[in-house]
Write a protein that holds these residues in place. Structure first.
Motif, short mmCIF file in Angstrom:
data_model
loop_
_atom_site.label_atom_id
_atom_site.label_comp_id
_atom_site.label_asym_id
_atom_site.label_seq_id
_atom_site.Cartn_x
_atom_site.Cartn_y
_atom_site.Cartn_z
N LEU A 119 0.84 -1.19 0.00
CA LEU A 119 0.00 0.00 0.00
C LEU A 119 0.88 1.24 0.00
O LEU A 119 1.68 1.44 0.92
CB LEU A 119 -0.85 0.04 1.28
CG LEU A 119 -1.86 -1.08 1.50
CD1 LEU A 119 -2.46 -0.98 2.90
CD2 LEU A 119 -2.96 -0.96 0.46
N ASN A 120 0.70 2.11 -0.99
CA ASN A 120 1.38 3.40 -0.98
C ASN A 120 0.86 4.24 0.19
O ASN A 120 -0.24 3.98 0.71
CB ASN A 120 1.12 4.13 -2.31
CG ASN A 120 2.01 3.63 -3.42
OD1 ASN A 120 3.09 3.09 -3.16
ND2 ASN A 120 1.56 3.80 -4.65
N PRO A 121 1.61 5.27 0.58
CA PRO A 121 1.17 6.08 1.72
C PRO A 121 -0.25 6.66 1.57
O PRO A 121 -0.98 6.77 2.54
CB PRO A 121 2.22 7.20 1.79
CG PRO A 121 3.45 6.57 1.22
CD PRO A 121 2.97 5.65 0.12
N GLY A 122 -0.63 6.99 0.35
CA GLY A 122 -1.95 7.60 0.13
C GLY A 122 -3.10 6.63 0.07
O GLY A 122 -4.26 7.05 -0.07
N THR A 123 -2.81 5.33 0.16
CA THR A 123 -3.86 4.31 0.02
C THR A 123 -4.29 3.82 1.39
O THR A 123 -3.45 3.47 2.22
CB THR A 123 -3.32 3.12 -0.82
OG1 THR A 123 -2.86 3.61 -2.07
CG2 THR A 123 -4.39 2.07 -1.04
N PRO A 124 -5.61 3.80 1.66
CA PRO A 124 -6.09 3.42 2.99
C PRO A 124 -5.98 1.92 3.26
O PRO A 124 -5.96 1.11 2.33
CB PRO A 124 -7.56 3.85 2.99
CG PRO A 124 -7.96 3.84 1.56
CD PRO A 124 -6.73 4.21 0.77
N ALA A 125 -5.97 1.56 4.55
CA ALA A 125 -5.93 0.16 4.96
C ALA A 125 -7.07 -0.64 4.36
O ALA A 125 -6.92 -1.81 4.01
CB ALA A 125 -5.98 0.08 6.49
N GLU A 126 -8.22 0.00 4.22
CA GLU A 126 -9.43 -0.68 3.72
C GLU A 126 -9.24 -1.27 2.33
O GLU A 126 -9.98 -2.16 1.93
CB GLU A 126 -10.62 0.28 3.71
CG GLU A 126 -11.16 0.64 5.09
CD GLU A 126 -10.20 1.46 5.94
OE1 GLU A 126 -9.40 2.26 5.37
OE2 GLU A 126 -10.20 1.29 7.17
N ALA A 127 -8.25 -0.79 1.59
CA ALA A 127 -8.01 -1.30 0.24
C ALA A 127 -7.69 -2.79 0.24
O ALA A 127 -7.86 -3.46 -0.77
CB ALA A 127 -6.89 -0.52 -0.44
N VAL A 128 -7.22 -3.32 1.40
CA VAL A 128 -6.89 -4.76 1.44
C VAL A 128 -7.93 -5.57 2.24
O VAL A 128 -7.75 -6.76 2.45
CB VAL A 128 -5.47 -5.03 2.01
CG1 VAL A 128 -4.41 -4.37 1.13
CG2 VAL A 128 -5.33 -4.60 3.46
N ALA A 164 -5.59 -4.91 13.44
CA ALA A 164 -6.93 -5.29 13.92
C ALA A 164 -7.68 -6.07 12.83
O ALA A 164 -8.33 -7.08 13.12
CB ALA A 164 -7.71 -4.05 14.33
N MET A 165 -7.57 -5.64 11.59
CA MET A 165 -8.26 -6.32 10.48
C MET A 165 -7.73 -7.73 10.28
O MET A 165 -8.48 -8.66 9.96
CB MET A 165 -8.07 -5.53 9.18
CG MET A 165 -8.90 -4.25 9.10
SD MET A 165 -8.28 -3.11 7.81
CE MET A 165 -8.49 -4.07 6.34
N ILE A 166 -6.43 -7.91 10.47
CA ILE A 166 -5.79 -9.22 10.23
C ILE A 166 -6.18 -10.23 11.30
O ILE A 166 -6.38 -11.42 10.98
CB ILE A 166 -4.25 -9.03 10.15
CG1 ILE A 166 -3.88 -8.36 8.83
CG2 ILE A 166 -3.51 -10.37 10.31
CD1 ILE A 166 -2.44 -7.86 8.76
N GLY A 167 -6.33 -9.78 12.52
CA GLY A 167 -6.74 -10.69 13.60
C GLY A 167 -5.80 -11.87 13.73
O GLY A 167 -4.59 -11.69 13.84
N ASP A 168 -6.36 -13.08 13.72
CA ASP A 168 -5.55 -14.30 13.89
C ASP A 168 -4.99 -14.84 12.58
O ASP A 168 -4.34 -15.89 12.58
CB ASP A 168 -6.41 -15.41 14.53
CG ASP A 168 -6.79 -15.06 15.96
OD1 ASP A 168 -6.03 -14.31 16.61
OD2 ASP A 168 -7.84 -15.54 16.41
N ARG A 169 -5.25 -14.18 11.48
CA ARG A 169 -4.74 -14.71 10.20
C ARG A 169 -3.21 -14.68 10.20
O ARG A 169 -2.60 -13.75 10.74
CB ARG A 169 -5.23 -13.85 9.03
CG ARG A 169 -6.73 -13.88 8.78
CD ARG A 169 -7.01 -12.95 7.59
NE ARG A 169 -8.41 -12.87 7.23
CZ ARG A 169 -9.26 -11.98 7.77
NH1 ARG A 169 -8.86 -11.12 8.69
NH2 ARG A 169 -10.52 -11.96 7.37
#
Ligand code: DX5
Ligand code: ZN
Length: 226
Positions: A119-128, A164-169
């Protein structure tokens, strides 16, 4: 490559002597590098050019740890098989490199490699958010990609959100850009486990003074653990 979240230092050979990659790779591994980070740039996705699959294949026999190949290229898909053939353990593609990152990650795993998404700096976490079951690593860029030695851009809130999104993965969070003993603790505390560092590892050292690489690696590791 068993999964764990311990801190791993991944020197970027972008800051190595380009006339001496084999010896540089052997030196950083002997001095404690956990992974070797290989920055592939195409002069199109990023405004700089490094090397392609033939060079990466030549690096392979020198890498005894993990060869972590960061593609800053577009398109990606036509080259996936070439990097598998070159021996990449982890192959990372950028979310911003094309419209079909989901397909790209499937293809990377299909070719037998671990799949990374950057993710580039301008891209939000939600993109993944919809890619986390297809990825083995998320790379958070803390500089705009293309050059070593740039100033760290604080992305700790993005790292926390991803953790937080990754959790136990079993998904690594990698930080790339401006990592040094000052910035490493910020991203480690936020949940990152793979720290790429180019200039902060290679500065002051050489294959003739490799102990400097060792001291630089240990300084980053100690700061991240603190
Ligand atoms: C930037 C590259 C990085 C870079 C890091 O485009 O992806 O891996 O080499 O270099 P430093 O640690 O010097 O910021
Ligand atoms: Zn990189």
């Amino acid at each position: 490559m068993p999964f764990d979240r311990s801190i791993k230092i991944a020197p970027s050979i972008l800051s190595a002597d380009f006339a001496n990659f084999g010896a540089e790779i052997r030196a950083i591994e002997a001095q404690g590098a956990d992974w070797v980070h290989v920055d592939v740039m195409d002069g199109h996705f990023v405004p700089n050019l490094t090397f392609g699959p033939m060079a990466v294949k030549a690096f392979r026999p020198h890498v005894k740890t993990v060869m972590d190949v960061h593609l800053m290229i577009a398109p990606v898909d036509p080259y996936i098989d070439a990097y598998a053939e070159a021996g990449a353990d982890v192959l990372t593609a950028h979310v911003e490199a094309g419209p079909h990152i989901h397909r790209t990650l499937q293809a990377i795993r299909g070719a037998g490699m671990k799949a990374g998404v950057a993710l580039n700096p301008g891209t939000p976490a939600e993109a993944v958010a919809h890619l986390l079951d297809l990825a083995d690593l998320v790379c958070v860029m803390t500089v705009n990609p293309g050059f070593g030695g740039q100033k760290f851009i604080d992305m700790t809130s993005k790292v926390r959100a991803l953790r937080a999104m990754i959790g136990d993965r079993p998904v690594h969070i990698e930080i790339d850009g401006g990592v040094d003993p000052v910035t490493a603790p910020l991203v480690a505390a936020a949940g990152a486990d793979v720290l790429v560092a180019g200039s902060a590892v290679f500065k002051g050292g050489s294959v003739d003074a490799p102990e400097v690489y060792g001291r630089n690696i240990e300084a980053i590791r100690a700061a991240a653990a603190a």
